[in-house]
Write a protein that holds these residues in place. Structure first.
Motif, PDB file in Angstrom:
ATOM      1  N   ASN A 191       0.835  -1.206   0.000  1.00  0.00           N
ATOM      2  CA  ASN A 191       0.000   0.000   0.000  1.00  0.00           C
ATOM      3  C   ASN A 191       0.871   1.258   0.000  1.00  0.00           C
ATOM      4  O   ASN A 191       0.630   2.199  -0.762  1.00  0.00           O
ATOM      5  N   HIS A 192       1.892   1.245   0.854  1.00  0.00           N
ATOM      6  CA  HIS A 192       2.766   2.422   0.948  1.00  0.00           C
ATOM      7  C   HIS A 192       3.619   2.577  -0.302  1.00  0.00           C
ATOM      8  O   HIS A 192       3.698   3.676  -0.887  1.00  0.00           O
ATOM      9  N   GLU A 193       4.281   1.466  -0.715  1.00  0.00           N
ATOM     10  CA  GLU A 193       5.240   1.557  -1.814  1.00  0.00           C
ATOM     11  C   GLU A 193       4.563   1.851  -3.152  1.00  0.00           C
ATOM     12  O   GLU A 193       5.153   2.498  -4.015  1.00  0.00           O
ATOM     13  N   PHE A 194       3.341   1.366  -3.341  1.00  0.00           N
ATOM     14  CA  PHE A 194       2.644   1.645  -4.592  1.00  0.00           C
ATOM     15  C   PHE A 194       1.920   2.995  -4.555  1.00  0.00           C
ATOM     16  O   PHE A 194       1.872   3.699  -5.554  1.00  0.00           O
ATOM     17  N   ARG A 195       1.361   3.326  -3.407  1.00  0.00           N
ATOM     18  CA  ARG A 195       0.597   4.561  -3.323  1.00  0.00           C
ATOM     19  C   ARG A 195       1.497   5.795  -3.525  1.00  0.00           C
ATOM     20  O   ARG A 195       1.094   6.766  -4.177  1.00  0.00           O
ATOM     21  N   THR A 196       2.711   5.749  -2.981  1.00  0.00           N
ATOM     22  CA  THR A 196       3.585   6.924  -3.058  1.00  0.00           C
ATOM     23  C   THR A 196       3.906   7.316  -4.497  1.00  0.00           C
ATOM     24  O   THR A 196       3.674   8.469  -4.897  1.00  0.00           O
ATOM     25  N   PRO A 197       4.437   6.399  -5.333  1.00  0.00           N
ATOM     26  CA  PRO A 197       4.714   6.818  -6.718  1.00  0.00           C
ATOM     27  C   PRO A 197       3.449   7.069  -7.527  1.00  0.00           C
ATOM     28  O   PRO A 197       3.439   7.947  -8.402  1.00  0.00           O
ATOM     29  N   LEU A 198       2.387   6.333  -7.256  1.00  0.00           N
ATOM     30  CA  LEU A 198       1.144   6.574  -7.994  1.00  0.00           C
ATOM     31  C   LEU A 198       0.586   7.957  -7.690  1.00  0.00           C
ATOM     32  O   LEU A 198       0.094   8.656  -8.587  1.00  0.00           O
ATOM     33  N   THR A 199       0.642   8.357  -6.413  1.00  0.00           N
ATOM     34  CA  THR A 199       0.182   9.695  -6.034  1.00  0.00           C
ATOM     35  C   THR A 199       1.020  10.769  -6.727  1.00  0.00           C
ATOM     36  O   THR A 199       0.493  11.787  -7.225  1.00  0.00           O
ATOM     37  N   ALA A 200       2.342  10.523  -6.762  1.00  0.00           N
ATOM     38  CA  ALA A 200       3.225  11.491  -7.420  1.00  0.00           C
ATOM     39  C   ALA A 200       2.918  11.578  -8.916  1.00  0.00           C
ATOM     40  O   ALA A 200       2.837  12.680  -9.487  1.00  0.00           O
ATOM     41  N   ILE A 201       2.759  10.423  -9.554  1.00  0.00           N
ATOM     42  CA  ILE A 201       2.461  10.408 -10.996  1.00  0.00           C
ATOM     43  C   ILE A 201       1.153  11.140 -11.275  1.00  0.00           C
ATOM     44  O   ILE A 201       1.052  11.943 -12.210  1.00  0.00           O
ATOM     45  N   ASN A 202       0.150  10.866 -10.443  1.00  0.00           N
ATOM     46  CA  ASN A 202      -1.151  11.514 -10.635  1.00  0.00           C
ATOM     47  C   ASN A 202      -1.034  13.035 -10.509  1.00  0.00           C
ATOM     48  O   ASN A 202      -1.606  13.802 -11.305  1.00  0.00           O
ATOM     49  N   GLY A 203      -0.255  13.493  -9.507  1.00  0.00           N
ATOM     50  CA  GLY A 203      -0.077  14.937  -9.323  1.00  0.00           C
ATOM     51  C   GLY A 203       0.632  15.583 -10.490  1.00  0.00           C
ATOM     52  O   GLY A 203       0.222  16.667 -10.965  1.00  0.00           O
ATOM     53  N   TYR A 204       1.703  14.936 -10.971  1.00  0.00           N
ATOM     54  CA  TYR A 204       2.443  15.514 -12.101  1.00  0.00           C
ATOM     55  C   TYR A 204       1.590  15.519 -13.372  1.00  0.00           C
ATOM     56  O   TYR A 204       1.651  16.445 -14.182  1.00  0.00           O
ATOM     57  N   LEU A 205       0.779  14.463 -13.571  1.00  0.00           N
ATOM     58  CA  LEU A 205      -0.072  14.415 -14.757  1.00  0.00           C
ATOM     59  C   LEU A 205      -1.104  15.532 -14.737  1.00  0.00           C
ATOM     60  O   LEU A 205      -1.437  16.114 -15.783  1.00  0.00           O
ATOM     61  N   GLU A 206      -1.624  15.835 -13.533  1.00  0.00           N
ATOM     62  CA  GLU A 206      -2.577  16.950 -13.430  1.00  0.00           C
ATOM     63  C   GLU A 206      -1.918  18.270 -13.824  1.00  0.00           C
ATOM     64  O   GLU A 206      -2.511  19.094 -14.541  1.00  0.00           O
ATOM     65  N   MET A 207      -0.677  18.463 -13.377  1.00  0.00           N
ATOM     66  CA  MET A 207       0.027  19.701 -13.715  1.00  0.00           C
ATOM     67  C   MET A 207       0.407  19.740 -15.188  1.00  0.00           C
ATOM     68  O   MET A 207       0.402  20.797 -15.822  1.00  0.00           O
TER      69      MET A 207
END
Length: 409
Positions: A191-207
């Motif tokens: 949960n931690h290891e997958f959520r962290t990069p996925l959250t980052a990817i999602n944020g960068y894609l929004e920007m």
């Protein structure tokens, strides 16, 4: 004749394995077994009663009445004969029986004359020993006494089976608890290891969706998305590899190989990663280090050792060595990193378990690397050894049976 001797030796090894599976030899006295011996003495009206278990070269008494002797040699044991009898074996007067007339227990204390033994037979037909009674005067048992002695002998085996079942259930319970704990750790870690990069990817894609974003910022965000994507891919690859090399599913295609070549190849492949962190990585090898290995799997194990060394080494060197030692082909990865405490050295070889330093410093990873190395090593009939001093460095070695040398084609 040789075939008969081999078959006999095999049956004896199976019998001894059955006996030792009960883990009863050399245990302390237990009331349940003492009660059975007492009942046998009273039922048969004999002063001596024993629960005798026949080991490879001795007979050992789990319970005894009328004697303080704890064990005796097998080669002069009457029980060693009686345990293979289909019924209660009776010896009315041992002095008149050529098999036992010269036994120390007949010629000396306790001067056995009468003996009767009921075999202890496992549910799978293996003889463990006897429940026996004895006397210093000749005698015999009535049919009712023989029947009762057989019933008590079956009760001895039932007690052994119950204890084995209870022990097996305890082990199973411990394994289930361990499996449940590993599952919880797995869920939390993934949960931690997958959520962290996925959250980052999602944020960068929004920007990146902002049409007014400057091109230089866009390039930087794309690089960050790529890094996090690579991290996710590495996590997935580790999980898939861990499943592939697990004890229940691993199938290795082992062929003759020179581990010295594998060591040099792995160093060349991982040199850019090490040098990007300012580390020096080198290969030291004997001329030829032959073993039968699955080259791809062993390469994966060695790569994870190198990646681990890079991850936990801030400055200094990483040395990958292949050598032949004491009948083994060895691969060793030595670093000058943070080290692993003695308490953590066994822990880190289990799936999803990481060292205290890794947890404290929130180092990325699922904690699968060294467990993968361990599975691959064991799949080659080998083992993993960790030698480490915190703050000084770590050496992790894989040792597999050496073979060869092989003729050049």
């Amino acid at each position: 004749m040789a075939g008969t001797q081999y078959a006999g030796a095999t049956l004896e090894q199976e019998r001894l394995a059955a006996l030792r599976s009960y883990e009863i030899l050399d245990t302390t006295a237990e009331q349940d077994f003492d009660d059975i011996a007492t009942l046998a003495s009273q039922l048969c009206d004999k002063p001596i009663a024993l629960i005798s278990l026949v080991d490879a070269d001795r007979q050992w008494f789990k319970a005894r009445v009328g004697t303080d002797v704890c064990e005796g040699p097998r080669d002069t044991s009457i029980c060693a004969h009686a345990m293979f009898d289909e019924d209660v074996m009776q010896v009315p007067d041992a002095r008149l029986d050529p098999r036992f007339a010269n036994c120390p227990t007949v010629t000396g204390d306790p001067h056995i004359r009468f003996y009767a033994g009921a075999p202890l037979i496992t549910p799978h037909g293996k003889a463990l020993g006897t429940l026996c009674v004895a006397d210093s005067v000749p005698g015999s048992l009535t049919p009712a006494q023989r029947h009762g002695l057989r019933a008590l002998a079956r009760h001895v085996v039932t007690q052994l089976e119950l204890r084995k079942y209870a022990r097996d259930m305890h082990v199973l319970h411990q394994r289930l608890r361990s499996a449940e704990q590993i599952k919880d750790e797995f869920i939390a870690r993934v949960n931690h290891e997958f959520r962290t990069p996925l959250t980052a990817i999602n944020g960068y894609l929004e920007m990146l969706g902002d049409p007014e974003l400057p091109s230089e910022s866009r390039d930087g965000f794309l690089q960050r998305v790529q890094r996090n994507s690579d991290r996710l891919l590495a996590l997935v690859n580790d999980m898939l590899l861990a499943a592939q090399v697990s004890a229940d599913s691993r199938e290795f295609a082992r062929v003759p190989a020179d581990l010295a070549v594998l060591a040099r190849t792995s160093v060349d492949a991982n040199r850019p990663l090490a040098e990007a962190k300012g580390l020096i990585i080198t290969a030291e090898t004997d001329e030829k280090v032959f073993a039968d290995v699955d080259v791809r799997r062993m390469g994966q194990a060695l790569e994870r050792l190198i990646l681990n060394a890079v991850k936990f080494t801030d400055a200094g060197t990483i040395t990958v060595r292949a050598e032949a030692r004491d009948g083994h082909a060895m691969l060793l990865v030595r670093d000058t990193g943070v080290g692993i405490s003695e308490e953590d050295q066994a822990r880190v070889l289990a799936p999803f378990r990481r060292s205290a330093d890794a947890e404290r410093n929130e180092v990325q990873g699922l904690g699968l690397g060294l467990s993968i190395v361990k599975s691959i090593s064991e799949g080659h009939d080998g083992e993993v050894t960790i030698t480490s001093r915190p703050g000084v460095g770590t050496t992790i070695s894989i040792a597999v049976p050496a073979t060869g040398p092989y003729p050049e084609l």
